[in-house]
Design an enzyme around this catalytic site. Sequence first.
Site, short mmCIF file in Angstrom:
data_model
loop_
_atom_site.label_atom_id
_atom_site.label_comp_id
_atom_site.label_asym_id
_atom_site.label_seq_id
_atom_site.Cartn_x
_atom_site.Cartn_y
_atom_site.Cartn_z
NE ARG A 40 -0.12 1.64 3.41
CZ ARG A 40 0.81 2.54 3.51
NH1 ARG A 40 2.10 2.19 3.62
NH2 ARG A 40 0.54 3.82 3.50
N GLY A 41 0.22 2.40 -0.19
CA GLY A 41 0.97 3.62 -0.43
C GLY A 41 1.06 3.76 -1.95
CB ALA A 42 0.07 6.54 -4.18
NE ARG A 49 -6.24 0.65 -1.74
CZ ARG A 49 -5.61 1.32 -0.77
NH1 ARG A 49 -4.31 1.13 -0.59
NH2 ARG A 49 -6.25 2.17 0.00
CG ASP A 77 -3.27 7.61 -2.20
OD1 ASP A 77 -3.03 8.07 -1.08
OD2 ASP A 77 -3.09 6.42 -2.53
CG ASN A 119 -2.80 11.46 2.05
OD1 ASN A 119 -2.23 10.61 1.39
ND2 ASN A 119 -2.46 11.72 3.29
CE LYS A 120 -5.57 5.58 3.87
NZ LYS A 120 -6.50 4.60 3.26
O1 MRU Z 1 -4.68 3.21 1.99
P1 MRU Z 1 -3.20 3.44 1.95
O2 MRU Z 1 -2.51 2.90 3.15
O3 MRU Z 1 -2.59 2.94 0.65
O4 MRU Z 1 -3.06 5.01 1.97
C1 MRU Z 1 -1.82 5.58 1.77
C2 MRU Z 1 -1.80 7.03 1.92
O5 MRU Z 1 -2.77 7.69 2.17
C3 MRU Z 1 -0.48 7.64 1.70
O6 MRU Z 1 -0.35 8.83 2.42
C4 MRU Z 1 -0.36 7.95 0.20
O7 MRU Z 1 -0.54 6.78 -0.56
C5 MRU Z 1 0.95 8.49 -0.12
S1 MRU Z 1 2.16 7.25 -0.01
C6 MRU Z 1 3.66 7.90 -0.30
#
Ligand code: MRU
Length: 325
Positions: free
Chosen positions: A44-46, A75, A214, A224-225
């Site tokens: 996870r993480g973009a 996703r 993201d 973002n999250k």
């Molecule tokens: O749902 P996730 O854990 O993939 O969410 C990730 C985030 O919100 C991060 O802040 C975002 O992907 C940036 S990662 C460098």
Amino acid sequence: MENIKYENGTLYLLDQTLLPNEEKYITPKTKEDYFECIKKLRVRGAPAIGIFAGYAMALLDGDKAELKKYLDTARPTAVNLSWATERMLSAYNSGKNLIDEAIAIHNEDKEMCRKISEYGLSLLHDGDGILTHCNAGALATSEYGTGLGPLLLGKEKGYTFHAYTDETRPLLQGARLTSYELEKAGVDVTLICDNMASLVMKQGKIDAVLVGTDRIAANGDIANKIGTSGVAVLAKYYNIPFYVLGPYSTIDYNCPTGDDIVIEERDSNEIKTMWYEKPIALPETKCYNPAFDVTDHELITAIITDRGIIKAPFKEGLERIRNND
Ligand code: MRU
């Protein structure tokens, strides 16, 4: 510790759902395995999702266009996923070596994270208190990360920062991943509940907020999250800079504003049962569980990309770096 490793023809993925209690690598084989790893947040993480999908496109046999379509649905919010599968599809159509292309995406991300971290660090001061939300470190990218990059690079350069990490309900990426990464790197970190962000700001403990993203819309709104926009509102109220850090590949020029960003909705059990010995609500209780929210560009102090630091007016600034292509 590397989250994604390609060695002797095999892809190894550090399963992030097991952290911080277990550091275990898994080896996805089928397209369903790859899809499940993305969907369940084992990766996870973009940017990390993009890197992983690049390897999936290279390593899996079959119709590549169909594979791209399939993986993209795992996703929907992180633009890096469709950006990477698109790049791999074009590489396939022009007869390039796909594993070389996937490795190139991986290596380029390391380079981008390094630049983002350098730019981000230039905005901070030794001793600063930094609030983070979710996880935007090396686990979410390749190396250093985006939102956590200045803290990790700063540590290497001898800076002392005091990080306050929102636990990030409901999937707890801040608690499980950010505090784990910062502890391991030797950065001073204090874990707080999401609803404590306001208090630590009011107490003067926070000099800047650093978050990843993201998707960046053409006008500078970002996804973002979930919870990020609330932190941005608080930062504005307390006059604390709110910095968004992300690679150029996270900018979606085809998406005019944040209203056009598709927000992923996830299972209600992530709220009610996942982290508890017993359910915390009745089975029939309805839940609304969007994984991301959108932060209006007016709440953002600067967007930090590998192509430089962009301040308002964001639309013009983002357009300027597009012309570097
Ligand atoms: O749902 P996730 O854990 O993939 O969410 C990730 C985030 O919100 C991060 O802040 C975002 O992907 C940036 S990662 C460098």
